[in-house]
Motif scaffolding. Structure first.
Motif, PDB file in Angstrom:
ATOM      1  N   ARG A   9       3.550   5.263  -3.839  1.00 30.93           N
ATOM      2  CA  ARG A   9       3.105   5.915  -5.070  1.00 30.93           C
ATOM      3  C   ARG A   9       1.826   5.255  -5.608  1.00 30.93           C
ATOM      4  O   ARG A   9       0.877   5.921  -5.992  1.00 30.93           O
ATOM      5  CB  ARG A   9       4.220   5.894  -6.117  1.00 30.93           C
ATOM      6  CG  ARG A   9       3.929   6.691  -7.351  1.00 30.93           C
ATOM      7  CD  ARG A   9       5.109   6.761  -8.312  1.00 30.93           C
ATOM      8  NE  ARG A   9       5.442   5.447  -8.848  1.00 30.93           N
ATOM      9  CZ  ARG A   9       6.553   4.758  -8.556  1.00 30.93           C
ATOM     10  NH1 ARG A   9       7.452   5.252  -7.741  1.00 30.93           N
ATOM     11  NH2 ARG A   9       6.774   3.583  -9.089  1.00 30.93           N
ATOM     12  N   GLU A  10       1.795   3.925  -5.594  1.00 29.55           N
ATOM     13  CA  GLU A  10       0.611   3.221  -6.078  1.00 29.55           C
ATOM     14  C   GLU A  10      -0.587   3.428  -5.153  1.00 29.55           C
ATOM     15  O   GLU A  10      -1.720   3.567  -5.619  1.00 29.55           O
ATOM     16  CB  GLU A  10       0.903   1.734  -6.246  1.00 29.55           C
ATOM     17  CG  GLU A  10       1.820   1.483  -7.427  1.00 29.55           C
ATOM     18  CD  GLU A  10       1.773   0.040  -7.887  1.00 29.55           C
ATOM     19  OE1 GLU A  10       0.672  -0.533  -7.935  1.00 29.55           O
ATOM     20  OE2 GLU A  10       2.836  -0.488  -8.207  1.00 29.55           O
ATOM     21  N   ALA A  11      -0.358   3.431  -3.853  1.00 26.80           N
ATOM     22  CA  ALA A  11      -1.449   3.657  -2.900  1.00 26.80           C
ATOM     23  C   ALA A  11      -2.014   5.067  -3.062  1.00 26.80           C
ATOM     24  O   ALA A  11      -3.236   5.265  -2.998  1.00 26.80           O
ATOM     25  CB  ALA A  11      -0.967   3.423  -1.471  1.00 26.80           C
ATOM     26  N   GLN A  12      -1.156   6.055  -3.289  1.00 24.64           N
ATOM     27  CA  GLN A  12      -1.625   7.424  -3.513  1.00 24.64           C
ATOM     28  C   GLN A  12      -2.469   7.510  -4.782  1.00 24.64           C
ATOM     29  O   GLN A  12      -3.507   8.166  -4.806  1.00 24.64           O
ATOM     30  CB  GLN A  12      -0.438   8.385  -3.582  1.00 24.64           C
ATOM     31  CG  GLN A  12       0.224   8.598  -2.245  1.00 24.64           C
ATOM     32  CD  GLN A  12       1.563   9.318  -2.366  1.00 24.64           C
ATOM     33  OE1 GLN A  12       2.083   9.523  -3.459  1.00 24.64           O
ATOM     34  NE2 GLN A  12       2.119   9.681  -1.226  1.00 24.64           N
ATOM     35  N   ALA A  13      -2.035   6.816  -5.830  1.00 24.38           N
ATOM     36  CA  ALA A  13      -2.815   6.787  -7.076  1.00 24.38           C
ATOM     37  C   ALA A  13      -4.168   6.130  -6.836  1.00 24.38           C
ATOM     38  O   ALA A  13      -5.193   6.574  -7.361  1.00 24.38           O
ATOM     39  CB  ALA A  13      -2.034   6.061  -8.175  1.00 24.38           C
ATOM     40  N   ALA A  14      -4.184   5.065  -6.031  1.00 25.46           N
ATOM     41  CA  ALA A  14      -5.440   4.380  -5.724  1.00 25.46           C
ATOM     42  C   ALA A  14      -6.395   5.302  -4.965  1.00 25.46           C
ATOM     43  O   ALA A  14      -7.604   5.301  -5.221  1.00 25.46           O
ATOM     44  CB  ALA A  14      -5.175   3.112  -4.922  1.00 25.46           C
ATOM     45  N   LEU A  15      -5.871   6.087  -4.060  1.00 25.01           N
ATOM     46  CA  LEU A  15      -6.723   7.016  -3.316  1.00 25.01           C
ATOM     47  C   LEU A  15      -7.332   8.066  -4.236  1.00 25.01           C
ATOM     48  O   LEU A  15      -8.462   8.509  -4.024  1.00 25.01           O
ATOM     49  CB  LEU A  15      -5.938   7.678  -2.185  1.00 25.01           C
ATOM     50  CG  LEU A  15      -5.578   6.754  -1.024  1.00 25.01           C
ATOM     51  CD1 LEU A  15      -4.631   7.448  -0.062  1.00 25.01           C
ATOM     52  CD2 LEU A  15      -6.840   6.284  -0.299  1.00 25.01           C
ATOM     53  N   ARG A  16      -6.602   8.466  -5.279  1.00 25.70           N
ATOM     54  CA  ARG A  16      -7.113   9.448  -6.244  1.00 25.70           C
ATOM     55  C   ARG A  16      -8.103   8.820  -7.235  1.00 25.70           C
ATOM     56  O   ARG A  16      -9.104   9.425  -7.589  1.00 25.70           O
ATOM     57  CB  ARG A  16      -5.970  10.073  -7.050  1.00 25.70           C
ATOM     58  CG  ARG A  16      -5.166  11.106  -6.330  1.00 25.70           C
ATOM     59  CD  ARG A  16      -4.241  11.857  -7.278  1.00 25.70           C
ATOM     60  NE  ARG A  16      -3.418  10.974  -8.102  1.00 25.70           N
ATOM     61  CZ  ARG A  16      -2.238  10.463  -7.742  1.00 25.70           C
ATOM     62  NH1 ARG A  16      -1.738  10.744  -6.556  1.00 25.70           N
ATOM     63  NH2 ARG A  16      -1.550   9.680  -8.552  1.00 25.70           N
ATOM     64  N   GLY A  31      -2.279  -2.748   8.101  1.00 26.19           N
ATOM     65  CA  GLY A  31      -2.363  -3.335   6.776  1.00 26.19           C
ATOM     66  C   GLY A  31      -3.210  -2.468   5.871  1.00 26.19           C
ATOM     67  O   GLY A  31      -3.955  -1.597   6.329  1.00 26.19           O
ATOM     68  N   PHE A  32      -3.091  -2.708   4.570  1.00 23.73           N
ATOM     69  CA  PHE A  32      -3.881  -1.956   3.600  1.00 23.73           C
ATOM     70  C   PHE A  32      -3.983  -2.756   2.310  1.00 23.73           C
ATOM     71  O   PHE A  32      -3.174  -3.642   2.036  1.00 23.73           O
ATOM     72  CB  PHE A  32      -3.246  -0.589   3.316  1.00 23.73           C
ATOM     73  CG  PHE A  32      -2.023  -0.676   2.456  1.00 23.73           C
ATOM     74  CD1 PHE A  32      -2.107  -0.448   1.091  1.00 23.73           C
ATOM     75  CD2 PHE A  32      -0.799  -1.017   2.997  1.00 23.73           C
ATOM     76  CE1 PHE A  32      -0.976  -0.555   0.286  1.00 23.73           C
ATOM     77  CE2 PHE A  32       0.328  -1.124   2.210  1.00 23.73           C
ATOM     78  CZ  PHE A  32       0.241  -0.898   0.850  1.00 23.73           C
ATOM     79  N   ALA A  33      -4.986  -2.431   1.538  1.00 24.76           N
ATOM     80  CA  ALA A  33      -5.133  -2.966   0.186  1.00 24.76           C
ATOM     81  C   ALA A  33      -5.607  -1.827  -0.695  1.00 24.76           C
ATOM     82  O   ALA A  33      -6.534  -1.097  -0.336  1.00 24.76           O
ATOM     83  CB  ALA A  33      -6.143  -4.111   0.157  1.00 24.76           C
ATOM     84  N   ALA A  34      -4.961  -1.668  -1.830  1.00 24.39           N
ATOM     85  CA  ALA A  34      -5.302  -0.602  -2.768  1.00 24.39           C
ATOM     86  C   ALA A  34      -5.788  -1.215  -4.082  1.00 24.39           C
ATOM     87  O   ALA A  34      -5.428  -2.347  -4.411  1.00 24.39           O
ATOM     88  CB  ALA A  34      -4.081   0.284  -3.016  1.00 24.39           C
ATOM     89  N   TYR A  35      -6.582  -0.457  -4.809  1.00 21.77           N
ATOM     90  CA  TYR A  35      -7.068  -0.948  -6.101  1.00 21.77           C
ATOM     91  C   TYR A  35      -7.402   0.234  -7.011  1.00 21.77           C
ATOM     92  O   TYR A  35      -7.722   1.322  -6.537  1.00 21.77           O
ATOM     93  CB  TYR A  35      -8.296  -1.843  -5.922  1.00 21.77           C
ATOM     94  CG  TYR A  35      -9.423  -1.203  -5.145  1.00 21.77           C
ATOM     95  CD1 TYR A  35     -10.436  -0.517  -5.803  1.00 21.77           C
ATOM     96  CD2 TYR A  35      -9.465  -1.276  -3.769  1.00 21.77           C
ATOM     97  CE1 TYR A  35     -11.461   0.090  -5.094  1.00 21.77           C
ATOM     98  CE2 TYR A  35     -10.485  -0.681  -3.052  1.00 21.77           C
ATOM     99  CZ  TYR A  35     -11.485  -0.001  -3.717  1.00 21.77           C
ATOM    100  OH  TYR A  35     -12.498   0.598  -3.016  1.00 21.77           O
ATOM    101  N   GLY A  36      -7.273  -0.015  -8.306  1.00 21.09           N
ATOM    102  CA  GLY A  36      -7.660   0.981  -9.300  1.00 21.09           C
ATOM    103  C   GLY A  36      -6.764   2.191  -9.391  1.00 21.09           C
ATOM    104  O   GLY A  36      -7.189   3.231  -9.878  1.00 21.09           O
ATOM    105  N   GLY A  37      -5.522   2.070  -8.954  1.00 19.89           N
ATOM    106  CA  GLY A  37      -4.638   3.225  -8.950  1.00 19.89           C
ATOM    107  C   GLY A  37      -4.266   3.722 -10.331  1.00 19.89           C
ATOM    108  O   GLY A  37      -4.491   4.883 -10.670  1.00 19.89           O
ATOM    109  N   GLY A  44      -3.951  -3.938  -6.005  1.00 21.97           N
ATOM    110  CA  GLY A  44      -2.672  -3.860  -5.318  1.00 21.97           C
ATOM    111  C   GLY A  44      -2.102  -2.464  -5.348  1.00 21.97           C
ATOM    112  O   GLY A  44      -2.581  -1.618  -6.082  1.00 21.97           O
ATOM    113  N   PRO A  45      -1.156  -2.274  -4.510  1.00 21.20           N
ATOM    114  CA  PRO A  45      -0.514  -3.252  -3.640  1.00 21.20           C
ATOM    115  C   PRO A  45      -1.355  -3.566  -2.401  1.00 21.20           C
ATOM    116  O   PRO A  45      -2.296  -2.867  -2.080  1.00 21.20           O
ATOM    117  CB  PRO A  45       0.802  -2.567  -3.255  1.00 21.20           C
ATOM    118  CG  PRO A  45       0.494  -1.111  -3.307  1.00 21.20           C
ATOM    119  CD  PRO A  45      -0.516  -0.953  -4.414  1.00 21.20           C
ATOM    120  N   ILE A  46      -0.948  -4.628  -1.747  1.00 22.40           N
ATOM    121  CA  ILE A  46      -1.541  -5.027  -0.477  1.00 22.40           C
ATOM    122  C   ILE A  46      -0.380  -5.304   0.473  1.00 22.40           C
ATOM    123  O   ILE A  46       0.642  -5.857   0.063  1.00 22.40           O
ATOM    124  CB  ILE A  46      -2.437  -6.272  -0.640  1.00 22.40           C
ATOM    125  CG1 ILE A  46      -3.097  -6.659   0.688  1.00 22.40           C
ATOM    126  CG2 ILE A  46      -1.674  -7.431  -1.239  1.00 22.40           C
ATOM    127  CD1 ILE A  46      -4.149  -7.750   0.544  1.00 22.40           C
TER     128      ILE A  46
END
Length: 108
Positions: A9-16, A31-37, A44-46
């Protein structure tokens, strides 16, 4: 499935709303790192698949994401939750790690 539904859910928000970086081995995301979700300055998450941990992938993802955040004008990154304070506290560029407990009570 490796990281759980909350992370998805957080990674999807980060992509948007922010961004995400993937680490690939061939066509497999390892692996992945997300930001600004949900907040612009949230990191995060990472996550890195277990068999690829302790190889530097997580640190590379972290610094790549923080660099992108800095390029967006963000000067303070917040990691809103983590179970792995050890990972962040080992990185010299991180100057402050603060643990906060969240207490919950079901109201009836």
């Amino acid at each position: 499935s490796n990281f759980g539904t909350a992370w998805a859910r957080e990674a999807q928000a980060a992509l948007r709303n922010g961004g995400a970086i993937e680490a690939l081995k061939g066509n497999e995301v390892v692996g992945f790192a997300a930001y600004g979700g949900f907040e612009q300055n949230w990191f995060g998450p990472i996550g890195v698949l277990k068999e690829y941990r302790k190889s530097g992938i997580g640190s590379t993802l972290l610094f790549s994401a923080l660099t992108r955040m800095r390029e967006m004008g963000i000067t303070l990154a917040v990691i809103p939750w983590t179970d792995n304070l050890t990972f962040y506290s080992r990185i010299n560029a991180i100057t402050k790690v603060r643990h906060m407990d969240i207490m919950r009570k079901i109201l009836q």
